[in-house]
Write a protein that holds these residues in place. Sequence first.
Motif, PDB file in Angstrom:
ATOM      1  N   ALA A   1       0.833  -1.203   0.000  1.00 15.45           N
ATOM      2  CA  ALA A   1       0.000   0.000   0.000  1.00 15.45           C
ATOM      3  C   ALA A   1       0.868   1.253   0.000  1.00 15.45           C
ATOM      4  O   ALA A   1       1.922   1.312   0.634  1.00 15.45           O
ATOM      5  CB  ALA A   1      -0.911  -0.007   1.221  1.00 15.45           C
ATOM      6  N   ASN A   2       0.420   2.257  -0.736  1.00 12.28           N
ATOM      7  CA  ASN A   2       1.043   3.580  -0.680  1.00 12.28           C
ATOM      8  C   ASN A   2      -0.061   4.629  -0.770  1.00 12.28           C
ATOM      9  O   ASN A   2      -1.249   4.302  -0.668  1.00 12.28           O
ATOM     10  CB  ASN A   2       2.109   3.755  -1.777  1.00 12.28           C
ATOM     11  N   ALA A   3       0.294   5.881  -0.957  1.00 14.74           N
ATOM     12  CA  ALA A   3      -0.711   6.933  -0.960  1.00 14.74           C
ATOM     13  C   ALA A   3      -1.631   6.868  -2.177  1.00 14.74           C
ATOM     14  O   ALA A   3      -2.706   7.476  -2.178  1.00 14.74           O
ATOM     15  CB  ALA A   3      -0.041   8.305  -0.882  1.00 14.74           C
ATOM     16  N   ASP A   4      -1.250   6.143  -3.192  1.00 16.67           N
ATOM     17  CA  ASP A   4      -2.056   6.060  -4.415  1.00 16.67           C
ATOM     18  C   ASP A   4      -3.023   4.881  -4.418  1.00 16.67           C
ATOM     19  O   ASP A   4      -4.029   4.906  -5.124  1.00 16.67           O
ATOM     20  CB  ASP A   4      -1.140   5.970  -5.644  1.00 16.67           C
ATOM     21  N   HIS A   5      -2.714   3.849  -3.663  1.00 16.66           N
ATOM     22  CA  HIS A   5      -3.582   2.673  -3.660  1.00 16.66           C
ATOM     23  C   HIS A   5      -3.364   1.844  -2.403  1.00 16.66           C
ATOM     24  O   HIS A   5      -2.336   1.951  -1.736  1.00 16.66           O
ATOM     25  CB  HIS A   5      -3.327   1.795  -4.893  1.00 16.66           C
ATOM     26  N   GLY A   6      -4.356   1.017  -2.088  1.00 17.80           N
ATOM     27  CA  GLY A   6      -4.239   0.086  -0.990  1.00 17.80           C
ATOM     28  C   GLY A   6      -3.604  -1.218  -1.445  1.00 17.80           C
ATOM     29  O   GLY A   6      -2.917  -1.270  -2.473  1.00 17.80           O
ATOM     30  N   ALA A   7      -3.833  -2.273  -0.672  1.00 17.14           N
ATOM     31  CA  ALA A   7      -3.254  -3.582  -0.995  1.00 17.14           C
ATOM     32  C   ALA A   7      -4.098  -4.658  -0.309  1.00 17.14           C
ATOM     33  O   ALA A   7      -4.973  -4.345   0.495  1.00 17.14           O
ATOM     34  CB  ALA A   7      -1.800  -3.657  -0.523  1.00 17.14           C
ATOM     35  N   PHE A   8      -3.824  -5.900  -0.638  1.00 22.28           N
ATOM     36  CA  PHE A   8      -4.485  -7.005   0.035  1.00 22.28           C
ATOM     37  C   PHE A   8      -3.481  -7.792   0.863  1.00 22.28           C
ATOM     38  O   PHE A   8      -2.505  -8.318   0.332  1.00 22.28           O
ATOM     39  CB  PHE A   8      -5.156  -7.949  -0.974  1.00 22.28           C
ATOM     40  N   SER A   9      -3.729  -7.856   2.171  1.00 22.26           N
ATOM     41  CA  SER A   9      -2.987  -8.746   3.041  1.00 22.26           C
ATOM     42  C   SER A   9      -3.782 -10.036   3.202  1.00 22.26           C
ATOM     43  O   SER A   9      -4.861 -10.170   2.638  1.00 22.26           O
ATOM     44  CB  SER A   9      -2.755  -8.084   4.397  1.00 22.26           C
ATOM     45  N   ARG A  10      -3.251 -10.983   3.980  1.00 20.54           N
ATOM     46  CA  ARG A  10      -3.940 -12.257   4.185  1.00 20.54           C
ATOM     47  C   ARG A  10      -4.091 -12.544   5.679  1.00 20.54           C
ATOM     48  O   ARG A  10      -3.145 -12.383   6.454  1.00 20.54           O
ATOM     49  CB  ARG A  10      -3.193 -13.400   3.500  1.00 20.54           C
ATOM     50  N   ILE A  11      -5.293 -12.961   6.047  1.00 16.00           N
ATOM     51  CA  ILE A  11      -5.632 -13.383   7.400  1.00 16.00           C
ATOM     52  C   ILE A  11      -5.789 -14.901   7.373  1.00 16.00           C
ATOM     53  O   ILE A  11      -6.567 -15.430   6.579  1.00 16.00           O
ATOM     54  CB  ILE A  11      -6.957 -12.748   7.865  1.00 16.00           C
ATOM     55  N   THR A  12      -5.065 -15.616   8.231  1.00 12.42           N
ATOM     56  CA  THR A  12      -5.125 -17.077   8.238  1.00 12.42           C
ATOM     57  C   THR A  12      -5.697 -17.575   9.553  1.00 12.42           C
ATOM     58  O   THR A  12      -5.253 -17.166  10.636  1.00 12.42           O
ATOM     59  CB  THR A  12      -3.733 -17.687   8.017  1.00 12.42           C
ATOM     60  N   VAL A  13      -6.672 -18.464   9.456  1.00  9.14           N
ATOM     61  CA  VAL A  13      -7.309 -19.077  10.627  1.00  9.14           C
ATOM     62  C   VAL A  13      -6.709 -20.462  10.843  1.00  9.14           C
ATOM     63  O   VAL A  13      -6.627 -21.270   9.905  1.00  9.14           O
ATOM     64  CB  VAL A  13      -8.839 -19.184  10.434  1.00  9.14           C
ATOM     65  N   HIS A  14      -6.291 -20.731  12.089  1.00  6.45           N
ATOM     66  CA  HIS A  14      -5.721 -22.024  12.469  1.00  6.45           C
ATOM     67  C   HIS A  14      -6.639 -22.682  13.485  1.00  6.45           C
ATOM     68  O   HIS A  14      -7.221 -22.007  14.333  1.00  6.45           O
ATOM     69  CB  HIS A  14      -4.336 -21.838  13.111  1.00  6.45           C
ATOM     70  N   ASP A  15      -6.760 -24.003  13.423  1.00 10.41           N
ATOM     71  CA  ASP A  15      -7.556 -24.691  14.434  1.00 10.41           C
ATOM     72  C   ASP A  15      -6.760 -24.796  15.734  1.00 10.41           C
ATOM     73  O   ASP A  15      -5.618 -24.328  15.829  1.00 10.41           O
ATOM     74  CB  ASP A  15      -8.028 -26.063  13.937  1.00 10.41           C
ATOM     75  N   ARG A  16      -7.368 -25.401  16.745  1.00 10.33           N
ATOM     76  CA  ARG A  16      -6.741 -25.459  18.065  1.00 10.33           C
ATOM     77  C   ARG A  16      -5.387 -26.168  18.018  1.00 10.33           C
ATOM     78  O   ARG A  16      -4.462 -25.830  18.766  1.00 10.33           O
ATOM     79  CB  ARG A  16      -7.684 -26.172  19.039  1.00 10.33           C
ATOM     80  N   ALA A  17      -5.257 -27.135  17.116  1.00  6.65           N
ATOM     81  CA  ALA A  17      -3.988 -27.843  16.974  1.00  6.65           C
ATOM     82  C   ALA A  17      -2.948 -27.017  16.228  1.00  6.65           C
ATOM     83  O   ALA A  17      -1.775 -27.387  16.190  1.00  6.65           O
ATOM     84  CB  ALA A  17      -4.210 -29.170  16.255  1.00  6.65           C
ATOM     85  N   GLY A  18      -3.385 -25.927  15.621  1.00  4.28           N
ATOM     86  CA  GLY A  18      -2.472 -25.054  14.902  1.00  4.28           C
ATOM     87  C   GLY A  18      -2.523 -25.175  13.401  1.00  4.28           C
ATOM     88  O   GLY A  18      -1.898 -24.374  12.693  1.00  4.28           O
ATOM     89  N   LEU A  19      -3.265 -26.144  12.869  1.00  2.41           N
ATOM     90  CA  LEU A  19      -3.295 -26.339  11.425  1.00  2.41           C
ATOM     91  C   LEU A  19      -4.045 -25.205  10.731  1.00  2.41           C
ATOM     92  O   LEU A  19      -5.146 -24.825  11.167  1.00  2.41           O
ATOM     93  CB  LEU A  19      -3.961 -27.671  11.095  1.00  2.41           C
ATOM     94  N   PRO A  20      -3.496 -24.640   9.650  1.00  8.58           N
ATOM     95  CA  PRO A  20      -4.226 -23.604   8.888  1.00  8.58           C
ATOM     96  C   PRO A  20      -5.461 -24.225   8.227  1.00  8.58           C
ATOM     97  O   PRO A  20      -5.357 -25.242   7.536  1.00  8.58           O
ATOM     98  CB  PRO A  20      -3.209 -23.151   7.832  1.00  8.58           C
ATOM     99  N   ILE A  21      -6.623 -23.622   8.457  1.00  3.63           N
ATOM    100  CA  ILE A  21      -7.860 -24.182   7.905  1.00  3.63           C
ATOM    101  C   ILE A  21      -8.559 -23.229   6.943  1.00  3.63           C
ATOM    102  O   ILE A  21      -9.431 -23.655   6.183  1.00  3.63           O
ATOM    103  CB  ILE A  21      -8.838 -24.594   9.023  1.00  3.63           C
ATOM    104  N   ALA A  22      -8.204 -21.953   6.950  1.00  2.00           N
ATOM    105  CA  ALA A  22      -8.807 -20.998   6.019  1.00  2.00           C
ATOM    106  C   ALA A  22      -7.941 -19.752   5.960  1.00  2.00           C
ATOM    107  O   ALA A  22      -7.186 -19.453   6.891  1.00  2.00           O
ATOM    108  CB  ALA A  22     -10.232 -20.630   6.449  1.00  2.00           C
TER     109      ALA A  22
END
Length: 394
Positions: A238-259
């Motif tokens: 991201a800069n003053a001209d445009h934004g960007a897309f970051s990523r949010i990752t959900v992990h289950d209780r065991a720690g495995l990425p699920i989404a």
Amino acid sequence: MQIRTRSAVLAAAALLFLAPAAFPAAAQESASSRLLGTYVVPHDLRVDGTPVGGLSSVDYDRRSGDFVFVSDDWSDYAPARYYRADVSVTERGVEDVTFTGASLFRRPDGTTYPTIDTWREAQHEVPRALRNVLGTVDPEELRVDPLTGDVAWTNEGQRNVPADGSERETVLLDPALRISHRDGRYVRDLPTAPNEKMTMGETGPRVNETFEGLTYTADGMQVVSALEGPLEQDGPSANADHGAFSRITVHDRAGLPIAQYAYPVEPLFAQPQPPNDWNANGISSLLADEQPGRFLALERGYASGIGTKGRIFEFSTVGADDVMDRYSLAGGGFRAVQKRLLVDLDEIGVPYTDNVEGISWGPLLPTGERVLLVVSDNNFSPNQQTQLIAIAVR
């Protein structure tokens, strides 16, 4: 001006935000917060022989009743560590802060983490399979596990090439989500998504834009992480001209990425001066709400010659597309998370905004409002402040 409820704003955003373009649309605004007060930690404060500085996250420990703060010290001023403190927060703001102890993070072998310069040589004595857990660390966010009392913390990883380009002294370490006991002893690393492994720059996370956000859901059954900025293949930062897309990752209780979900980072709030000088805007902290699928994200922007801006957004993953298996977000064509502005630190009257990096829930007020606590990282500089900012939100 009519003030809509959170659910109404998010429902409206769900109809509008389908992310058909390469850059995200601007978030909607709200008027549901007010400043309670600010507190500045003395710059020369020392606890257990370590300098209190570089505080890049804050979290409330519901089991002990105190707050925890992680330092993003690369073991340069003292070994990598986190602090505990008693923080008195009322409707008058932050009235007192007493740091009660420092816990040094320990590697699996029981030793503290080395500086990056020490690790440049020491890495060659360590099998490659063990380098990620034994190497130098850059802690950024720490949360207390509500079920066990252990602490989960992020390490940004490294792609550090010395000035002479020496391959032997280059440090390449994956970003990590790490679990430690309350006293700092190592427990384990959580699995991370395949697209969050560090490379030499072709794909994957950008240097210093990796795991800045981490939170447990209210029931403690999921761990959720956030990259500060986009992956290399997801488009420019991201800069003053445009934004960007970051990523949010959900992990289950065991720690495995699920989404994994696309999060629309706002454009930088101003053009740096002079133009094209250093600037950044991205997620610096992530905090779960009590309602499933709802979170807060602190976006910290810096424009050289202008200053720092902190904005806290509320967002929901409900209805967003899982982008775990999507190689790139640059082309759009997916549903990103639904997002709205909750707090602009400038707009609520914070007299000075430093390098804000962490947010945590605090106590409920007699008014029914809930305290949101913000901490800033002074970078161990006498010209910056370690601030605690107390905000009441409805």
